[in-house]
Design an enzyme around this catalytic site. Sequence first.
Site, PDB file in Angstrom:
ATOM      1  CG  MET A  96       5.109  14.328 -13.220  1.00 10.21           C
ATOM      2  SD  MET A  96       3.516  15.080 -13.652  1.00 10.21           S
ATOM      3  CE  MET A  96       2.393  13.817 -13.015  1.00 10.21           C
ATOM      4  CB  ILE A 154      -1.767   8.157 -10.528  1.00 10.53           C
ATOM      5  CG1 ILE A 154      -2.165   7.176 -11.640  1.00 10.53           C
ATOM      6  CG2 ILE A 154      -1.849   7.486  -9.170  1.00 10.53           C
ATOM      7  CD1 ILE A 154      -1.177   6.053 -11.827  1.00 10.53           C
ATOM      8  N   GLY A 184       3.263  17.014  -7.308  1.00 10.06           N
ATOM      9  CA  GLY A 184       3.878  15.698  -7.337  1.00 10.06           C
ATOM     10  C   GLY A 184       2.906  14.568  -7.588  1.00 10.06           C
ATOM     11  CB  SER A 185       0.901  13.180  -9.307  1.00 12.65           C
ATOM     12  OG  SER A 185      -0.069  12.150  -9.228  1.00 12.65           O
ATOM     13  NE  ARG A 186       2.640   5.147 -11.608  1.00 15.81           N
ATOM     14  CZ  ARG A 186       2.722   3.970 -11.026  1.00 15.81           C
ATOM     15  NH1 ARG A 186       3.192   3.867  -9.805  1.00 15.81           N
ATOM     16  NH2 ARG A 186       2.310   2.882 -11.654  1.00 15.81           N
TER      17      ARG A 186
END
Length: 217
Positions: A96, A154, A184-186
């Site tokens: 993301m 994450i 922002g991440s995953r």
Amino acid sequence: MKLHKESKGTIIVASLLFAVIGLISIYFLKMWSLAIIIPLLIIYGLVFWFFRVPHRDILDHKENVIAPVDGKVVMIKEVEEDEFIKGKAIQISIFMSPLNVHICRYPVSGKVIYKKYHPGKYLVAWHEKSSTENERTTLAIESLTNHKVVFRQIAGYVARRIVFYCNEGDHAKAGHEFGFIKFGSRMDIFLPLDTEITCKIGDKTKGGIDVIAKMKE
């Protein structure tokens, strides 16, 4: 535009910070203050945009695995999932960017059977080791098809605030919200080896809507 409940603190801080910077720039820079104020207004608008809650018509799903977040598929591979499955699984990772909607949704329907928070590093979210070394939460669901599905929020280099609302024993409904990650991440999803994968690397996903895999009943 509807804003997520996690936006409150960030927007208050951003409003105060931008107001102070704006007033100082006007006082000292006079007519040149626009060079500071215009970029500030753009960033301020992006903060609101980040916390947007778009309307999604969520359907009922049984065998479908739904994209848990908006983003881009960056990994599909067979891995060893050592925390809960303790064996081989297919990992789908979705990255993301700060411009994506950051609501986290259940990928499958069923019962929450595991939840654990892990402190850790803040490697960039697309780094493969971020799945096991970064700050993260791991959750598992016993699906309606009697499979165990593991998924992981994450944190990344920018995203350092993971929120999750579910508890063990809760009923999970595919596509519905269980948490949020800021800036922002995953998300990683670990599926049984015989799962039919319907997405590919590079695909853009819409959380709660797109089908990324199908499990056998």
